[in-house]
Design an enzyme around this catalytic site. Structure first.
Site, PDB file in Angstrom:
ATOM      1  N   HIS A 101      47.430  18.716  -7.136  1.00 40.78           N
ATOM      2  CA  HIS A 101      46.426  18.087  -8.001  1.00 40.78           C
ATOM      3  C   HIS A 101      46.992  17.016  -8.932  1.00 40.78           C
ATOM      4  CE1 HIS A 101      42.815  20.348  -7.039  1.00 40.78           C
ATOM      5  NE2 HIS A 101      43.515  21.468  -7.043  1.00 40.78           N
TER       6      HIS A 101
ATOM      7  N   SER B 273      49.468  20.762  -0.845  1.00 39.81           N
ATOM      8  CA  SER B 273      50.271  21.901  -1.298  1.00 39.81           C
ATOM      9  C   SER B 273      50.373  22.967  -0.214  1.00 39.81           C
ATOM     10  CB  SER B 273      49.665  22.505  -2.571  1.00 39.81           C
ATOM     11  OG  SER B 273      48.358  23.001  -2.322  1.00 39.81           O
TER      12      SER B 273
END
Length: 498
Positions: free
Chosen positions: A336, A395
């Site tokens: 993020h 991720s």
């Protein structure tokens, strides 16, 4: 900002892509533990909507004839009962409505509001309309009035007044947005990698307490990470960084380079949230706030409206470095944060948050789904090639490979379509949405948000870090004055350089 000049891969089969990795990486990508995924915002939003719908249905079902006041929802006010009533006309003759209205006249009820609505439960042979009336009557007459209405009307039931769900109006009120989803808590979930590890569970409680005690305006306390936690971070960091040059979008690459330069991003040290938050604040106005786990969908989206990203500080269990059933700091800091360092993407994220304020449970579920297929699992086109910008991809080593392989279906991003697209929470996504650009995605989202039914609009005030609720000519005029001041400044700047 220059980006690594590595050749972009051509789409290939997922199994082929995995076969080209070393044995340890390939095993991690294909193991059942890796394929399982954390609970999503969408699931939480759907549960909230279904719970609200079930409560409403129970209220309707319990308001059938019997005791006239049974399950009737009303407000006591100075000896009077104030309530909302829904009913359908019995028959189609014009006199049907007059008979119903006559009942209210007989009991000298004060009618505040009367309107027609499409019937939720239309009866065969009857008009597909029902009547909504808000009225006030002496409390002692309420039972008799309801009995009389039921004699001349059908499907008579009380209704709660539609109220806008509470939402924070100023950034300090995010202290109240702390509703956690506990399904994947290591203390409660038997399948959590850390369930049988008492040391890990105690460590999680210690770090969670930081978030529980945190108040807006305070610096985020530092966490002294253990050698085992840093080793887990290193494995994730090195593995994912090896894919970024060929799979990540340029905005992520640029943000990641800046974070390595200014925030201590490196394989042998886990960045501190306070340092990262200060960096983001200077770049795009976003700030981080510590959170103990997965927030409810409404609370999480509301935070985005203030350019606040709720961020975990704990790290996944060492036995499962390539997967976490819940968001952890590897997901947040590697997925993020680099994207939130981009101004256009930061605005896109805030727009989703602003659209959620005061929205119904149904709309929250749809916005959560849009968030899932963009901020978490979005793809974009750059130089004619697909790149990943979603944090869930950036991720996740396995899903990053999968998303750019030949196996999944790729569709053009359309919020109306994405909002109702079934999502996959047990394995890799079979469908991804691709945006032409972040500006294009932002424009489409704003068009979608403009059609969300709310009795007001909202605007973020960056000076007071508060939400302006635009619900009257006065509030709109005041907001326009601020826009005029900004336009005057820009016009002066143009004249100065021309």
């Amino acid at each position: 900002m220059p980006t690594p000049s590595a050749p972009s891969p051509q789409p290939k089969g997922f199994r082929r892509a995995v076969s080209e990795q070393d044995a340890k990486q390939a095993e991690a990508v294909t193991s059942p533990r890796f394929i399982g995924r954390r609970q999503s915002l969408i699931e939480d939003a759907r549960k909230e909507r279904e719970a609200a719908a079930a409560a409403a249905a129970a209220a309707v079902a319990s308001s059938e004839p019997g005791n006239p006041l049974e399950a009737v929802v009303f407000e006591e006010r100075d000896g009077n009962a104030v309530l909302n009533l829904l009913f359908s006309l019995r028959g189609t003759k014009p006199s049907s409505l007059s008979r119903a209205v006559k009942v209210f006249e007989t009991f000298e009820a004060k009618i505040h509001h009367l309107e027609t609505r499409p019937a939720q439960r239309p009866l065969a042979g009857s008009p597909h309309l029902e009547y909504f009336v808000r009225f006030e009557v002496p409390s002692g007459d309420l039972a008799a009035l309801l009995s009389s209405v039921r004699r001349v009307s059908d499907d008579v039931r009380s209704a709660r007044e539609d109220k806008v769900p509470w939402f924070p109006r100023k950034v300090s009120e995010l202290d109240k947005c702390h509703h956690l989803v506990t399904k994947f808590d290591p203390d409660l979930d038997l399948d959590h990698p850390g369930f049988s590890d008492q040391v890990y569970r105690q460590r999680r409680k210690l770090i969670a307490e930081i978030a529980f005690q945190y108040k807006h305006g305070e610096p985020i306390p530092h966490v002294e990470y253990t050698a085992e936690e840093i080793a887990t971070w290193k494995e994730v960091y090195v593995t994912l960084k090896g894919l970024y040059a060929t799979h990540a979008c340029r905005e992520h690459l640029e943000g990641f380079q800046l974070l390595e330069r200014y925030c201590g991003y490196r394989e042998d040290s886990i960045p501190q949230l306070e340092d990262v938050s200060r960096f983001l604040k200077e770049r795009t106005g976003f700030q981080l706030r510590p959170v103990a786990g997965l927030l409810s969908a409404r609370d999480f989206l509301a935070s985005l409206a203030f350019r606040v990203f709720q961020c975990t500080q704990y790290i996944r269990h060492a036995s499962s470095p390539m997967h976490s059933p819940e968001p952890d700091c590897c997901h947040e800091l590697l997925g993020h944060v680099p994207m939130l360092a981009d101004r256009t993407f930061a605005q896109f994220s805030q727009d989703i948050g602003l659209a959620s304020l005061g929205a119904s449970d149904e709309e929250i579920e749809k916005l959560s789904t849009v968030y899932w297929f963009t901020v978490e699992f979005g793809l974009c086109k750059q130089n004619g090639e697909l790149k990943a910008y979603g944090a869930g991809l950036l991720s996740s080593y396995g899903e990053l490979l999968h998303s750019l392989s030949e196996e999944p279906e790729v569709r053009a991003f359309d919020p109306d379509t994405a909002a109702v697209q079934p999502y996959q929470d047990q394995t890799y996504q079979p469908v991804y949405f691709v945006s032409e650009s972040f500006n294009d995605a932002k424009d489409k989202l704003r068009n979608y948000a403009s059609r969300i039914q709310r009795p007001f609009s909202v605007k973020f005030d960056p000076y007071t870090l508060a939400i302006d609720v635009l619900d009257s000519p006065h509030t709109i005029q005041r907001s326009l004055e601020g826009v005029q001041d900004e336009l005057h400044t820009l016009a002066h700047a143009l004249s100065a350089i021309s």
